[in-house]
Design a protein around this motif. Sequence first.
Motif, PDB file in Angstrom:
ATOM      1  N   THR A  22       5.107   0.733  -2.336  1.00 22.62           N
ATOM      2  CA  THR A  22       4.729   1.362  -3.591  1.00 22.62           C
ATOM      3  C   THR A  22       5.082   2.841  -3.566  1.00 22.62           C
ATOM      4  OG1 THR A  22       2.515   1.807  -2.777  1.00 22.62           O
ATOM      5  CG2 THR A  22       2.844  -0.278  -3.896  1.00 22.62           C
ATOM      6  N   TRP A  36      -1.648   5.652   5.426  1.00 16.94           N
ATOM      7  CA  TRP A  36      -1.503   5.083   4.088  1.00 16.94           C
ATOM      8  C   TRP A  36      -0.391   4.040   4.031  1.00 16.94           C
ATOM      9  CZ3 TRP A  36      -4.709   4.335   0.509  1.00 16.94           C
ATOM     10  CH2 TRP A  36      -5.746   5.232   0.263  1.00 16.94           C
ATOM     11  N   ASP A  87      -5.706   3.123  -7.133  1.00 20.43           N
ATOM     12  CA  ASP A  87      -6.322   2.212  -6.181  1.00 20.43           C
ATOM     13  C   ASP A  87      -7.841   2.197  -6.346  1.00 20.43           C
ATOM     14  OD1 ASP A  87      -6.246   0.451  -3.776  1.00 20.43           O
ATOM     15  OD2 ASP A  87      -7.410   2.099  -2.916  1.00 20.43           O
ATOM     16  N   ASP A 144      -1.244   0.375   2.769  1.00 20.21           N
ATOM     17  CA  ASP A 144      -0.502  -0.105   1.610  1.00 20.21           C
ATOM     18  C   ASP A 144       0.194  -1.427   1.906  1.00 20.21           C
ATOM     19  OD1 ASP A 144       0.630   0.816  -1.160  1.00 20.21           O
ATOM     20  OD2 ASP A 144       2.372   0.117  -0.031  1.00 20.21           O
ATOM     21  N   TYR A 163      -1.617   7.553  -7.326  1.00 23.73           N
ATOM     22  CA  TYR A 163      -1.789   6.317  -6.562  1.00 23.73           C
ATOM     23  C   TYR A 163      -3.237   6.157  -6.106  1.00 23.73           C
ATOM     24  CZ  TYR A 163      -1.548   3.213  -2.494  1.00 23.73           C
ATOM     25  OH  TYR A 163      -1.775   2.214  -1.575  1.00 23.73           O
ATOM     26  N   HIS A 184      -3.087  -5.387  -3.890  1.00 22.32           N
ATOM     27  CA  HIS A 184      -2.530  -4.730  -5.068  1.00 22.32           C
ATOM     28  C   HIS A 184      -2.685  -5.582  -6.332  1.00 22.32           C
ATOM     29  CE1 HIS A 184      -0.761  -1.419  -2.798  1.00 22.32           C
ATOM     30  NE2 HIS A 184      -0.358  -2.310  -1.917  1.00 22.32           N
TER      31      HIS A 184
END
Length: 415
Positions: free
Chosen positions: A2, A352, A29, A356, A25, A362
């Motif tokens: 992402t 991260w 989230d 991720d 971002y 997601h």
Amino acid sequence: MTDCVALASPGQETDWLSDPVHRAYLRQDAARQFSFFDASCRPAGGFWTLDHEGQPLRDEPQELHTTTRLVHSYALGKQAGLVSSDAIIDQGMAYLWSHHRDAAHGGYVWALHGKDDIADARKLAYGHVFVLLAGASALEAGHPDAQRLIDDVRAIIDRHFWEEDAGLLCDEFNRDWTPFSSYRGMNANMHGVEALLAAFEATGDEQFLTRAGRILDFFVGKMAPAHDWRLPEHYTADWKVDPGYAGNPMFRPAGTTPGHSFELGRLLLQYWDLAGRPDGDMTLSARRLIERALSDSWDEVRGGFAYTLTFDGSVDNPNRYWWPVTEAIGAVATLLKLDPQPVDYAWYARLWRFADAHLIDHARGGWYPELAADDSLAMTQFKGKPDIYHSVQAALFPLVPGVSRMSSGLATLAD
């Protein structure tokens, strides 16, 4: 991959905390997490634990830390402008008072089944400090019953858990306050620091700050340097290290727990900031704690952190859970705000990228709690997505400019 992980190549010095793509971002989230956990509300009162898809796990008891952490997390979300309804906060605050709170003996019982059945009546310091945290966060968010909750749980902590001579919290009692065990532990005290600092921020009462400082002095000022900056978890009644203790595999595992070093390092910096940034070595001690845990427990092959270590720093339990990653993100983000070093930028990006790729759902929201050796999802320790608390704070901590007063800092972002 992402957008959050497309900002820099591994090891490159890039300030993600100020990058608008990364900040967007983080908010995205956090918003996804709140959307997922909105389904926690149980129609009869209290909350469900949710499976990976967001469906209720109807046979799971409602534990005190789940109730309180939802209140705390949604109060932060409200401050940040990411939560449009007070439903979770209101339902949690009502349930704490009407069900977890023990009208017969005082204090708050650990676990309930359904609306009225007590599944575990123990009185745990760990649970009571989370009641204080929920009350403090709810007060910051303007909840009308927050001060009542703070006053009630503060009196219980004063009467039963706070040991003035030691400057620490004892751990556990039966429902009627008869002794349950002589165990003493770091985990309840670490979260005690978290709650005491939040209560100081919400009320301005100096006693909360003073007690947080006393707990930190014992664990960071005495225990950490005496054990090569690894934190012993378990103690006897007279606060001697109990190296052979092995209790609950989640809350009281054998050995040392590097994820707690991330938390306590961040909390030490929060305390230092609230105390007026006094001269001394607090910031250096926090960095030593955090860096020791990073270097000891990161899995260089698979990524993620080993859950527990032996006292010499070798891996004891290699299982990789989500919450140490979230706490490392908060700790490293705090270091970046104060005295950024090249290694901090590299760690922040590494953490991260791993989250991720492997932990964040997601599609539905929330973070998966456990990975198997092949990076597939595992369920050996946890059922479903057990709570929002750790993961949403990983998204929110980096957004605020300071290292303390997170609630009010989030409110400025929502303006």
